[in-house]
Design an enzyme around this catalytic site. Sequence first.
Site, short mmCIF file in Angstrom:
data_model
loop_
_atom_site.label_atom_id
_atom_site.label_comp_id
_atom_site.label_asym_id
_atom_site.label_seq_id
_atom_site.Cartn_x
_atom_site.Cartn_y
_atom_site.Cartn_z
N SER A 15 -2.97 -7.74 3.25
CA SER A 15 -3.28 -7.60 4.73
C SER A 15 -3.55 -8.70 5.39
O SER A 15 -3.14 -9.13 6.50
CB SER A 15 -4.20 -6.58 4.86
N LYS A 52 -17.62 -6.24 6.80
CA LYS A 52 -16.20 -7.01 6.94
C LYS A 52 -16.15 -6.88 8.60
O LYS A 52 -16.52 -5.79 9.17
CB LYS A 52 -15.30 -6.20 6.40
N ARG A 55 -2.35 -6.23 -8.36
CA ARG A 55 -1.43 -7.10 -8.03
C ARG A 55 -1.08 -8.27 -9.02
O ARG A 55 -0.12 -8.36 -9.71
CB ARG A 55 -1.43 -7.98 -6.60
N HIS A 62 0.79 -1.12 -0.07
CA HIS A 62 -0.01 -0.13 -0.35
C HIS A 62 0.90 1.15 0.17
O HIS A 62 0.56 2.11 -0.91
CB HIS A 62 -0.91 -0.09 1.24
P1 ADP Z 1 -9.91 -3.43 -0.13
O1 ADP Z 1 -10.54 -4.10 0.77
O2 ADP Z 1 -10.65 -2.47 -0.65
O3 ADP Z 1 -9.25 -4.27 -1.29
P2 ADP Z 1 -7.18 -3.48 0.59
O4 ADP Z 1 -6.68 -2.50 1.67
O5 ADP Z 1 -7.05 -4.76 0.37
O6 ADP Z 1 -8.57 -2.97 0.55
O7 ADP Z 1 -6.44 -2.70 -0.62
C1 ADP Z 1 -6.74 -1.46 -1.18
C2 ADP Z 1 -6.10 -1.29 -2.63
O8 ADP Z 1 -4.63 -1.53 -2.42
C3 ADP Z 1 -6.47 -2.32 -3.61
O9 ADP Z 1 -6.55 -1.68 -4.70
C4 ADP Z 1 -5.71 -3.31 -3.57
O10 ADP Z 1 -5.52 -3.93 -4.86
C5 ADP Z 1 -4.39 -2.41 -3.40
N1 ADP Z 1 -3.30 -3.37 -2.87
C6 ADP Z 1 -3.38 -4.16 -1.92
N2 ADP Z 1 -2.26 -5.00 -1.69
C7 ADP Z 1 -1.46 -4.23 -2.66
C8 ADP Z 1 0.12 -4.49 -3.00
N3 ADP Z 1 0.79 -5.21 -1.99
N4 ADP Z 1 0.68 -3.84 -3.84
C9 ADP Z 1 -0.33 -3.03 -4.66
N5 ADP Z 1 -1.37 -2.61 -4.38
C10 ADP Z 1 -2.03 -3.47 -3.45
#
Ligand code: ADP
Length: 169
Positions: A128, A41, A90, A17
């Site tokens: 996460s 969630k 990703r 992130h």
């Molecule tokens: P959500 O529940 O909205 O998917 P996340 O916190 O899991 O929230 O992810 C928020 C954003 O960050 C999403 O667009 C996700 O694809 C992106 N993201 C999560 N992990 C990574 C990573 N390792 N590299 C790049 N983008 C990521």
Amino acid sequence: MSNAVYPGSFDPVTKGHLDIIRRAAKMFDRLTVSVLNNSDKSPLFSADERVNMLRVICRDIPNVEIDSFSGLTADYAKQTGTDVIIRGLRAVTDFEYELQMAQTNRKILPSLDTVFLTTSLEYAYLSSSIVREVASYGGDISEFVTPEVAEAVYKKLEDCQLVNSKRKY
Ligand code: ADP
């Protein structure tokens, strides 16, 4: 002024992130990283805790601010006068869902565009949920999150008595 919103669960915020935040912050005058607080969630961290962690790790990026919201991203974008949503991609597995969300958001608010940043390869595997899982078995998460976030994750898991085996790191 060009504004963008980077919405997400950030439960917890990872180095993946943070990489997206740093890159997006260079592309826009102001970037708002906003914690989505949806009741369906059941997150490990409360929205306030996730906001505080983001504030700590983004403190050196001047044009980034941290916020939280619930409900529809398109409604939030409208309220805040933002026309661009940032999302990270990703792998192909992210694509279908992200495309659907981007199209839905545009249907709700036609002026809204989604900009996708592809993950840096070193973080392509990272999520996460992986962080939560590895930490819950006492594993080392220092490659995945910043030291402040790692401390908060171990503490939270201990407080919730979710650690399956003793912390090894
Ligand atoms: P959500 O529940 O909205 O998917 P996340 O916190 O899991 O929230 O992810 C928020 C954003 O960050 C999403 O667009 C996700 O694809 C992106 N993201 C999560 N992990 C990574 C990573 N390792 N590299 C790049 N983008 C990521």
